[in-house]
Enzyme design. Structure first.
Site, short mmCIF file in Angstrom:
data_model
loop_
_atom_site.label_atom_id
_atom_site.label_comp_id
_atom_site.label_asym_id
_atom_site.label_seq_id
_atom_site.Cartn_x
_atom_site.Cartn_y
_atom_site.Cartn_z
CG HIS A 96 22.38 12.07 23.19
ND1 HIS A 96 21.17 12.58 23.61
CD2 HIS A 96 22.16 11.61 21.93
CE1 HIS A 96 20.27 12.42 22.65
NE2 HIS A 96 20.84 11.84 21.62
CG HIS A 128 17.23 5.41 18.77
ND1 HIS A 128 18.38 5.68 19.49
CD2 HIS A 128 16.66 6.63 18.54
CE1 HIS A 128 18.48 6.98 19.71
NE2 HIS A 128 17.46 7.57 19.14
CG ASP A 133 18.66 9.10 22.29
OD1 ASP A 133 19.86 8.93 22.52
OD2 ASP A 133 18.25 9.93 21.46
CG HIS A 185 13.97 7.21 22.40
ND1 HIS A 185 14.10 8.36 23.13
CD2 HIS A 185 14.42 7.52 21.16
CE1 HIS A 185 14.59 9.32 22.36
NE2 HIS A 185 14.80 8.83 21.16
CG ASP A 224 20.47 12.09 17.41
OD1 ASP A 224 19.47 11.53 16.92
OD2 ASP A 224 20.59 12.31 18.63
CG HIS A 225 21.28 7.97 18.14
ND1 HIS A 225 21.94 7.73 19.33
CD2 HIS A 225 20.50 9.06 18.35
CE1 HIS A 225 21.56 8.63 20.22
NE2 HIS A 225 20.69 9.44 19.66
ZN LIG Z 1 19.61 11.02 20.11
#
Ligand SMILES: [Zn+2]
Length: 302
Positions: free
Chosen positions: A262, A63, A204, A141, A67-68
């Site tokens: 994570h 997604h 996530d 998410h 952070d991804h």
């Molecule tokens: Zn994340």
């Protein structure tokens, strides 16, 4: 020997820490490398972990939170700078195409590599190679998120002793493999079932059907456990899992090696994730991920 291992590039969630970079994982699967969720700083973590741009054949983004995915800009430019000789395919939620476009063309550079965009629009198969089928499942998410799963096809392993017993040698081995029977001897008599290996990448998400479907029967499950169990409320509110939830999924799904990662920057002691995962009853192999470790896939069982 074919190598199948997870190279951990980063293990922090939203905010990196002194010891944890943003997410990033390279799965080596025979001759191919699949880069999952490259967060900020992934290019430098690759250098530290001994991963070259040439090692990347496929990129899977769950997604479009930073952070991804913030690492896409740097990694894609590096793939082009190094003139990687093979094509690269990128998968990500189709609803985030505008984010992918921005990251791919964040700044000026010369494109030298064939990068195929193959976004996911629904649950299902994204790619099939000789070594695996890659499929995806929708997660839960605040922004659209997809988990990924590699499934190696089941095959049959020829048993030399049985072949000899039945006097099958040379080109006849290929014949019985191809035809399933030779002179009254069946393939089942001279071979055994070899279950394909399975790997899933889940983040996530809060608990949902997709999590269980992806985890089912995996040799290795890499799964987010952003929170400890006492923070189950914020976990659910923000669309995340706790260590105990992730471990219960792994236990129910029969996962052999569970990799938790994570982590929220609010926690100092990574051992607590292990304690809670064990407390949830998971008794397989367990790794609380740290940056730059390598985790081999478990050896095959038949
Ligand atoms: Zn994340």
């Amino acid at each position: 020997m074919s190598v199948r291992e997870l190279v951990v590039l980063g293990t922090a969630s939203q905010v990196p820490t002194r010891h944890r970079n943003h997410n990033g994982y390279l799965l080596r699967w025979d001759g191919e490398g699949i880069l999952f969720d490259p967060g900020e700083g992934t290019q430098r973590q690759m250098l530290r972990a001994g991963v070259a741009a040439h090692d990347i054949h496929r990129i899977c983004v769950t997604h479009f939170h930073g952070d991804h995915s913030l690492g896409l800009a740097g990694v894609i430019q590096r793939i082009n700078l190094d003139q990687v000789p093979h094509p690269v395919t990128a998968h990500y939620p189709a609803s985030g195409q505008h984010f992918f476009d921005r990251l791919r063309y964040a700044t000026a550079y010369r494109e030298t590599v064939e990068l195929t965009e193959a976004p996911a629009t629904a649950d299902g198969v994204l790619a099939t190679t000789a070594a695996y089928t890659l499929d995806t499942r929708r997660l839960s998410h605040p922004v659209e998120s997809y988990g990924y799963r590699l499934t190696e096809p089941d095959t049959r392993r020829m048993l030399p002793a049985r072949l000899a017993e039945h006097g099958i040698a040379g080109p006849d081995v290929g014949r019985v493999q191809r035809d399933g029977v030779l002179g009254g001897v069946t393939l089942e008599q001279v071979s055994e079932h070899r279950r394909g290996q399975r790997f899933a990448f889940v983040m996530d998400t809060r608990l949902c059907d997709g999590v269980y479907a992806l985890a089912e029967g995996c040799d290795m499950l890499v799964i987010e456990s952003t929170f400890l169990d006492e923070d189950a409320k914020p976990a659910a509110d923000h669309g995340h899992l706790t260590a105990g939830q992730a471990a219960r999924v792994a236990k129910e799904a029969g996962v052999r090696h569970l990799v938790l990662t994570h982590f929220s920057q609010r926690y100092g002691d990574p051992e607590l994730f292990e304690v809670q995962a064990r407390g949830a009853g998971f008794d397989g192999e367990l790794t609380v991920a740290q940056d730059l470790i390598r985790v081999p896939l478990p050896t095959r069982h038949h």
